[in-house]
Design a protein around this motif. Sequence first.
Motif, mmCIF file in Angstrom:
data_model
loop_
_atom_site.group_PDB
_atom_site.id
_atom_site.type_symbol
_atom_site.label_atom_id
_atom_site.label_comp_id
_atom_site.label_asym_id
_atom_site.label_seq_id
_atom_site.Cartn_x
_atom_site.Cartn_y
_atom_site.Cartn_z
ATOM 1 N N ILE A 1 -0.176 6.543 -0.904
ATOM 2 C CA ILE A 1 -1.203 5.567 -0.569
ATOM 3 C C ILE A 1 -0.748 4.225 -1.135
ATOM 4 N N ASP A 2 -0.800 3.194 -0.317
ATOM 5 C CA ASP A 2 -0.466 1.845 -0.762
ATOM 6 C C ASP A 2 -1.751 1.178 -1.229
ATOM 7 N N VAL A 3 -1.815 0.831 -2.509
ATOM 8 C CA VAL A 3 -2.961 0.128 -3.065
ATOM 9 C C VAL A 3 -2.551 -1.334 -3.201
ATOM 10 N N LYS A 4 -3.201 -2.192 -2.418
ATOM 11 C CA LYS A 4 -2.880 -3.619 -2.405
ATOM 12 C C LYS A 4 -3.804 -4.354 -3.358
ATOM 13 N N LEU A 5 -3.205 -5.237 -4.161
ATOM 14 C CA LEU A 5 -3.964 -5.978 -5.173
ATOM 15 C C LEU A 5 -3.860 -7.473 -4.944
ATOM 16 N N PRO A 6 -4.911 -8.222 -5.261
ATOM 17 C CA PRO A 6 -4.833 -9.680 -5.194
ATOM 18 C C PRO A 6 -4.080 -10.204 -6.414
ATOM 19 N N ALA A 7 -3.624 -11.426 -6.316
ATOM 20 C CA ALA A 7 -2.897 -12.048 -7.425
ATOM 21 C C ALA A 7 -3.719 -12.046 -8.708
ATOM 22 N N ALA A 8 -5.032 -12.184 -8.577
ATOM 23 C CA ALA A 8 -5.902 -12.229 -9.758
ATOM 24 C C ALA A 8 -5.872 -10.931 -10.563
ATOM 25 N N LEU A 9 -5.540 -9.819 -9.945
ATOM 26 C CA LEU A 9 -5.486 -8.535 -10.655
ATOM 27 C C LEU A 9 -4.058 -8.070 -10.921
ATOM 28 N N ALA A 10 -3.097 -8.689 -10.277
ATOM 29 C CA ALA A 10 -1.706 -8.257 -10.427
ATOM 30 C C ALA A 10 -1.216 -8.376 -11.872
ATOM 31 N N SER A 11 -1.746 -9.328 -12.605
ATOM 32 C CA SER A 11 -1.314 -9.498 -13.996
ATOM 33 C C SER A 11 -1.673 -8.292 -14.860
ATOM 34 N N GLU A 12 -2.628 -7.489 -14.417
ATOM 35 C CA GLU A 12 -3.045 -6.305 -15.173
ATOM 36 C C GLU A 12 -2.097 -5.124 -14.986
ATOM 37 N N CYS A 13 -1.122 -5.290 -14.097
ATOM 38 C CA CYS A 13 -0.158 -4.196 -13.874
ATOM 39 C C CYS A 13 1.249 -4.760 -13.690
ATOM 40 N N GLY A 14 1.616 -5.673 -14.566
ATOM 41 C CA GLY A 14 2.973 -6.199 -14.577
ATOM 42 C C GLY A 14 3.321 -7.088 -13.406
ATOM 43 N N GLY A 15 2.335 -7.655 -12.749
ATOM 44 C CA GLY A 15 2.587 -8.567 -11.642
ATOM 45 C C GLY A 15 2.709 -7.900 -10.281
ATOM 46 N N ALA A 16 2.561 -6.594 -10.227
ATOM 47 C CA ALA A 16 2.701 -5.873 -8.950
ATOM 48 C C ALA A 16 1.530 -6.201 -8.026
ATOM 49 N N ARG A 17 1.826 -6.446 -6.775
ATOM 50 C CA ARG A 17 0.789 -6.693 -5.766
ATOM 51 C C ARG A 17 0.527 -5.451 -4.929
ATOM 52 N N HIS A 18 1.411 -4.439 -5.071
ATOM 53 C CA HIS A 18 1.262 -3.164 -4.369
ATOM 54 C C HIS A 18 1.556 -2.048 -5.357
ATOM 55 N N LEU A 19 0.731 -1.016 -5.343
ATOM 56 C CA LEU A 19 0.971 0.173 -6.156
ATOM 57 C C LEU A 19 1.042 1.367 -5.213
ATOM 58 N N ASP A 20 2.058 2.192 -5.370
ATOM 59 C CA ASP A 20 2.150 3.423 -4.592
ATOM 60 C C ASP A 20 1.538 4.550 -5.404
ATOM 61 N N VAL A 21 0.577 5.225 -4.802
ATOM 62 C CA VAL A 21 -0.099 6.336 -5.462
ATOM 63 C C VAL A 21 0.124 7.585 -4.638
ATOM 64 N N ASP A 22 0.610 8.629 -5.275
ATOM 65 C CA ASP A 22 0.843 9.904 -4.601
ATOM 66 C C ASP A 22 -0.456 10.701 -4.638
ATOM 67 N N ALA A 23 -1.156 10.718 -3.508
ATOM 68 C CA ALA A 23 -2.465 11.373 -3.433
ATOM 69 C C ALA A 23 -2.339 12.731 -2.757
ATOM 70 N N ARG A 24 -3.038 13.702 -3.302
ATOM 71 C CA ARG A 24 -3.056 15.044 -2.721
ATOM 72 C C ARG A 24 -3.917 15.030 -1.462
ATOM 73 N N PRO A 25 -3.740 15.977 -0.566
ATOM 74 C CA PRO A 25 -4.625 16.067 0.598
ATOM 75 C C PRO A 25 -6.078 16.230 0.143
ATOM 76 N N GLY A 26 -6.971 15.516 0.781
ATOM 77 C CA GLY A 26 -8.388 15.573 0.422
ATOM 78 C C GLY A 26 -8.773 14.648 -0.712
ATOM 79 N N ALA A 27 -7.829 13.844 -1.207
ATOM 80 C CA ALA A 27 -8.117 12.938 -2.322
ATOM 81 C C ALA A 27 -9.179 11.918 -1.935
ATOM 82 N N THR A 28 -9.995 11.558 -2.910
ATOM 83 C CA THR A 28 -11.036 10.558 -2.715
ATOM 84 C C THR A 28 -10.602 9.231 -3.338
ATOM 85 N N LEU A 29 -11.389 8.220 -3.075
ATOM 86 C CA LEU A 29 -11.137 6.924 -3.698
ATOM 87 C C LEU A 29 -11.142 7.067 -5.213
#
Length: 93
Positions: free
Chosen positions: A3-31
């Motif tokens: 799952i591609d989690v897209k972040l605005p610039a205002a929150l990117a500083s909270e994760c090392g400047g990343a604007r996209h986070l890849d999350v490996d979600a299992r089938p049936g995963a919720t938000l």
Amino acid sequence: MMIDVKLPAALASECGGARHLDVDARPGATLADVLDQVAAAHPRLGRRLRDEAGKLRRYVNVYIGDEESRRLQGLATPVDGRDIQILPSIAGG
């Protein structure tokens, strides 16, 4: 599934400047499942997204695909492989 989690610039500083986070979600995963993984990897970002009770902060809007999560099932919304976009609410006057 990734799952591609897209972040605005205002929150990117909270994760090392990343604007996209890849999350490996299992089938049936919720938000909530995806945000749990985000918070585990980036605790400061997790605290900016959810309050102490685990609910989305009111100034944070999360879109799953093209739909706002609060109009769906909130944190219980199945992700079903759709990308997630996180946007802070914008107030003006």
